[in-house]
Design a protein around this motif. Structure first.
Motif, PDB file in Angstrom:
ATOM      1  N   GLU A 192       0.823  -1.196   0.000  1.00  0.00           N
ATOM      2  CA  GLU A 192       0.000   0.000   0.000  1.00  0.00           C
ATOM      3  C   GLU A 192       0.865   1.256   0.000  1.00  0.00           C
ATOM      4  O   GLU A 192       2.038   1.230   0.376  1.00  0.00           O
ATOM      5  CB  GLU A 192      -0.921   0.004   1.220  1.00  0.00           C
ATOM      6  N   ALA A 193       0.260   2.359  -0.402  1.00  0.00           N
ATOM      7  CA  ALA A 193       0.948   3.645  -0.335  1.00  0.00           C
ATOM      8  C   ALA A 193       1.071   4.062   1.131  1.00  0.00           C
ATOM      9  O   ALA A 193       0.209   3.730   1.951  1.00  0.00           O
ATOM     10  CB  ALA A 193       0.173   4.703  -1.114  1.00  0.00           C
ATOM     11  N   PRO A 194       2.136   4.771   1.513  1.00  0.00           N
ATOM     12  CA  PRO A 194       2.263   5.229   2.902  1.00  0.00           C
ATOM     13  C   PRO A 194       1.139   6.185   3.258  1.00  0.00           C
ATOM     14  O   PRO A 194       0.612   6.906   2.393  1.00  0.00           O
ATOM     15  CB  PRO A 194       3.628   5.928   2.918  1.00  0.00           C
ATOM     16  N   ALA A 195       0.767   6.182   4.523  1.00  0.00           N
ATOM     17  CA  ALA A 195      -0.320   7.051   4.968  1.00  0.00           C
ATOM     18  C   ALA A 195       0.012   8.514   4.746  1.00  0.00           C
ATOM     19  O   ALA A 195      -0.864   9.321   4.444  1.00  0.00           O
ATOM     20  CB  ALA A 195      -0.615   6.793   6.443  1.00  0.00           C
ATOM     21  N   SER A 196       1.281   8.872   4.878  1.00  0.00           N
ATOM     22  CA  SER A 196       1.690  10.255   4.660  1.00  0.00           C
ATOM     23  C   SER A 196       3.174  10.280   4.341  1.00  0.00           C
ATOM     24  O   SER A 196       3.918   9.380   4.719  1.00  0.00           O
ATOM     25  CB  SER A 196       1.394  11.128   5.886  1.00  0.00           C
ATOM     26  N   VAL A 197       3.571  11.308   3.630  1.00  0.00           N
ATOM     27  CA  VAL A 197       4.974  11.560   3.317  1.00  0.00           C
ATOM     28  C   VAL A 197       5.246  13.010   3.682  1.00  0.00           C
ATOM     29  O   VAL A 197       4.512  13.909   3.256  1.00  0.00           O
ATOM     30  CB  VAL A 197       5.270  11.327   1.822  1.00  0.00           C
ATOM     31  N   PRO A 198       6.271  13.285   4.489  1.00  0.00           N
ATOM     32  CA  PRO A 198       6.548  14.670   4.882  1.00  0.00           C
ATOM     33  C   PRO A 198       6.674  15.580   3.667  1.00  0.00           C
ATOM     34  O   PRO A 198       7.396  15.285   2.718  1.00  0.00           O
ATOM     35  CB  PRO A 198       7.885  14.562   5.634  1.00  0.00           C
ATOM     36  N   GLY A 199       5.931  16.686   3.697  1.00  0.00           N
ATOM     37  CA  GLY A 199       6.007  17.664   2.622  1.00  0.00           C
ATOM     38  C   GLY A 199       5.153  17.352   1.420  1.00  0.00           C
ATOM     39  O   GLY A 199       5.173  18.099   0.435  1.00  0.00           O
ATOM     40  N   ALA A 200       4.378  16.258   1.461  1.00  0.00           N
ATOM     41  CA  ALA A 200       3.592  15.855   0.290  1.00  0.00           C
ATOM     42  C   ALA A 200       2.197  16.450   0.322  1.00  0.00           C
ATOM     43  O   ALA A 200       1.546  16.492   1.362  1.00  0.00           O
ATOM     44  CB  ALA A 200       3.508  14.341   0.205  1.00  0.00           C
ATOM     45  N   ALA A 201       1.745  16.905  -0.836  1.00  0.00           N
ATOM     46  CA  ALA A 201       0.363  17.362  -0.977  1.00  0.00           C
ATOM     47  C   ALA A 201      -0.553  16.199  -1.318  1.00  0.00           C
ATOM     48  O   ALA A 201      -1.739  16.223  -0.993  1.00  0.00           O
ATOM     49  CB  ALA A 201       0.273  18.434  -2.067  1.00  0.00           C
ATOM     50  N   ALA A 202      -0.017  15.179  -1.982  1.00  0.00           N
ATOM     51  CA  ALA A 202      -0.814  14.014  -2.348  1.00  0.00           C
ATOM     52  C   ALA A 202       0.109  12.846  -2.635  1.00  0.00           C
ATOM     53  O   ALA A 202       1.253  13.030  -3.061  1.00  0.00           O
ATOM     54  CB  ALA A 202      -1.687  14.316  -3.568  1.00  0.00           C
ATOM     55  N   VAL A 203      -0.421  11.636  -2.401  1.00  0.00           N
ATOM     56  CA  VAL A 203       0.322  10.394  -2.631  1.00  0.00           C
ATOM     57  C   VAL A 203      -0.643   9.380  -3.229  1.00  0.00           C
ATOM     58  O   VAL A 203      -1.799   9.301  -2.818  1.00  0.00           O
ATOM     59  CB  VAL A 203       0.910   9.832  -1.317  1.00  0.00           C
ATOM     60  N   CYS A 204      -0.183   8.605  -4.218  1.00  0.00           N
ATOM     61  CA  CYS A 204      -1.035   7.566  -4.775  1.00  0.00           C
ATOM     62  C   CYS A 204      -0.179   6.518  -5.455  1.00  0.00           C
ATOM     63  O   CYS A 204       1.039   6.687  -5.617  1.00  0.00           O
ATOM     64  CB  CYS A 204      -2.045   8.146  -5.775  1.00  0.00           C
ATOM     65  N   LEU A 205      -0.815   5.410  -5.851  1.00  0.00           N
ATOM     66  CA  LEU A 205      -0.163   4.362  -6.627  1.00  0.00           C
ATOM     67  C   LEU A 205      -0.658   4.421  -8.055  1.00  0.00           C
ATOM     68  O   LEU A 205      -1.852   4.631  -8.303  1.00  0.00           O
ATOM     69  CB  LEU A 205      -0.453   2.988  -6.034  1.00  0.00           C
ATOM     70  N   VAL A 206       0.249   4.224  -9.006  1.00  0.00           N
ATOM     71  CA  VAL A 206      -0.130   4.212 -10.416  1.00  0.00           C
ATOM     72  C   VAL A 206       0.621   3.087 -11.117  1.00  0.00           C
ATOM     73  O   VAL A 206       1.700   2.680 -10.678  1.00  0.00           O
ATOM     74  CB  VAL A 206       0.196   5.558 -11.117  1.00  0.00           C
ATOM     75  N   PRO A 207       0.075   2.582 -12.211  1.00  0.00           N
ATOM     76  CA  PRO A 207       0.816   1.578 -12.988  1.00  0.00           C
ATOM     77  C   PRO A 207       2.114   2.177 -13.511  1.00  0.00           C
ATOM     78  O   PRO A 207       2.158   3.345 -13.902  1.00  0.00           O
ATOM     79  CB  PRO A 207      -0.142   1.233 -14.134  1.00  0.00           C
TER      80      PRO A 207
END
Length: 439
Positions: A192-207
Motif C-alpha cells: 500500500e501507499a504510505p499514509a503520509s509523506v513529509p512535505g507531500a500534498a498528495a500520494v497515490c499508486l499508479v501503474p
C-alpha cells in the motif's frame, strides 16, 4: 513542510536542553536534532536495529506502546530495560490532534537518580507537540483525501479528460494548487501507499507503464507517485530527503545526526524503536553484523529508485512532470551513479532516451551485440563511445591493452555492420547501448 517540522523539533530541543526526534505514529522518522555524545549506552540493540532497517519490529513497537504512549496526553517516562535491548530510558511526548495520536517526540532520559526535565519546560514542549500534531493531521488528511484526484491526473488520457482531472485536483488543493510542486516517482513499489509523506500534498499508486487508474497488477508493476510542495526552486533538499526516506536504508545518503546519541550513519533516519535518535559512528561496526532489511513496501527482487521532476508552478504541467519523474527513476536504474534518487535535470542523455519508448530496445544493428554472448563487446563499445572515441582513455578505463581494444571494436563493427569512424553510426550505437540499460 519538512522545514516546519524541523523548526518545531529544534524548539523542543531548546526547551528541554536535549536533542529531540519526531516520528509519526507508524514509528517513521520525520525530523531530528543533531547530537554528539560519547555515551556507549546510547547505542542499544533496539536503536541499532531501527537504524539498520529504518523501522521497528512489531515486538519493539508493541513494547513501547505497552507503556500507554498511544493513549497518553502528557509526557511518558519509559525506564531502561536491558533485557529488552533498551539500555537508556526514554521520554515520550505524544503528538496528538483532536484526541488522536499523530506521532511521538522522543528524548533520551537522564541517568537514574538524576533529576529529569523541569515540569514547566515539559509543559511548554507539549504545547509545541500539539502544534506538530496539527501539521501531521493536516498533511495526512490532505494526502489521503487527494489520492484519487492525483491518480486521475497521472492516468487520464490527453485532452478534455486530463483537463477535468487537473481542474478537480486544483479545486481540492485550494490556494495551494497554484504553488510550486515537484512530481516524484518511486519504483517499483509493492504494498500500500504510505499514509503520509513529509512535505507531500498528495500520494497515490499508479501503474508503472500504460494508462488506467486501476491499482491492480502484479508486484513490481506499480509506482508510488508523490506530489511534493516546494518553497522555492532552489530549496529541493527537504524534498530530496523526504524521497530518500522512502527507499531502502542502503539507498539513503549519509548524514551525521542524532537524537540522544552521536551518529555518523548512512541511515540517519532512524525510526520507531530508536525512539529518540540515531547511532554513534560505532554503528558502522554493527551494520556489518546485522542484515539491513528493506522497508516493508520495498520489492525485494528489484532495485528501487526514485525520480524527481523539475519543479512546476501550477498543475497544468503536472502530467509532463510525472513523465520526467518516471524517466529519472528509470535512468537511476540504468546508470547507478545517477541514483538512487535521480533528478530529471541531471540524467543527461537519458532525458531523451527514456521518453522514446518504454519497451526494450530492438534496433537491428545492435540486436546481435546486445545478446548475452557478446556482453563484454557491448561494454567495450559503450566505454569507447563514452570516452568520445579516444582509444587511450577507453583502454585505460577498461584495463586492457590498446591493441585488444582495437580488436574488440573490429568485432563490434562486424556484428553490427556499423562503421565506428562515422559519426551517425557512432550515435546510433551509443543510443542503442544506453537505451538497452533502461527498464
Amino acid at each position: 513542510m519538512k522545514g516546519d517540522y524541523q523548526d518545531l523539533v529544534d524548539e523542543i530541543s531548546a526547551l528541554l536542553g536535549a536533542p529531540a526526534t519526531l516520528e509519526n505514529r507508524d514509528f517513521r522518522l520525520i525530523a531530528f536534532g543533531a547530537h554528539d555524545s560519547d555515551d556507549d549506552l546510547a547505542m542499544d540493540p533496539v536503536r541499532t536495529r531501527s537504524i539498520l532497517t529504518r523501522q521497528s519490529t512489531a515486538a519493539v513497537r508493541s513494547w513501547f506502546e505497552g507503556f500507554g504512549i498511544a493513549r497518553a496526553t502528557g509526557p511518558v517516562r519509559i525506564p531502561a530495560a536491558p533485557d529488552a535491548g533498551v539500555y537508556r530510558g526514554r521520554i515520550c511526548l505524544p503528538v496528538r490532534f483532536r484526541g488522536i495520536v499523530q506521532g511521538y517526540v522522543w528524548l533520551l532520559d537522564q541517568e537514574p537518580g538524576t533529576p529529569g526535565p523541569d515540569p514547566a519546560a515539559l509543559a511548554a514542549a507539549m504545547e509545541v507537540a500539539q502544534r506538530i500534531g496539527v501539521l501531521l493531521a493536516e498533511e495526512a488528511k490532505a494526502g489521503a483525501d487527494l489520492s484519487r484526484e492525483f491518480q486521475a491526473v497521472l492516468t487520464a488520457g490527453r485532452g478534455w479528460q486530463q483537463d477535468m482531472a487537473v481542474a478537480a485536483l486544483r479545486a481540492a488543493l485550494g490556494p495551494g494548487g497554484d504553488g510550486l510542486h515537484a512530481a516524484v516517482c518511486v519504483a517499483p513499489w509493492s504494498g500500500e501507499a504510505p499514509a503520509s509523506v513529509p512535505g507531500a500534498a498528495a500520494v497515490c499508486l499508479v501503474p508503472r507503464r500504460g494508462g488506467g487508474g486501476d491499482e491492480a497488477g502484479a508486484a513490481g508493476d506499480l509506482a508510488l507517485a508523490v506530489l511534493l510542495r516546494l518553497r522555492s526552486t532552489d530549496a529541493l533538499t527537504p524534498a530530496l530527503t523526504a524521497v530518500a526516506r522512502l527507499l531502502p536504508r542502503t539507498a539513503e545518503p549519509a548524514r551525521t545526526a542524532g537524537a540522544g546519541g552521536s551518529a555518523t550513519a548512512a541511515a540517519a533516519g532512524a525510526t520507531g524503536g530508536g525512539a529518540g535518535g540515531t547511532a554513534k559512528a560505532a554503528g558502522s561496526t554493527a551494520a556489518a553484523k546485522a542484515k539491513a532489511a528493506p522497508t516493508p513496501t520495498a520489492a525485494p527482487a528489484r532495485r528501487i529508485t526514485a525520480g524527481v521532476a523539475d519543479p512546476v508552478r501550477g498543475l497544468a504541467e503536472l502530467p509532463a512532470a510525472w513523465e520526467q519523474a518516471v524517466a529519472a527513476a528509470r535512468a537511476a536504474v540504468a546508470q547507478p551513479r545517477l541514483g538512487p534518487v535521480a533528478q530529471w535535470s541531471a540524467i543527461g542523455p537519458y532525458r531523451l532516451l527514456a521518453t522514446l519508448s518504454a519497451d526494450p530496445v530492438d534496433d537491428p544493428a545492435a540486436r546481435a551485440l546486445l545478446t548475452p554472448a557478446h556482453r563484454e563487446l557491448a561494454r567495450t563499445a559503450e566505454v569507447f563511445l563514452d570516452c568520445a572515441g579516444q582509444a587511450g582513455r577507453a583502454a585505460a578505463a577498461l584495463g586492457i591493452h590498446r591493441q585488444t581494444l582495437y580488436y574488440r571494436l573490429a568485432r563490434v563493427e562486424q556484428l553490427t555492420g556499423l562503421d565506428l569512424d562515422e559519426g551517425e553510426d557512432r550515435l546510433l550505437l551509443h543510443m542503442a547501448l544506453k537505451a538497452a540499460r533502461l527498464t
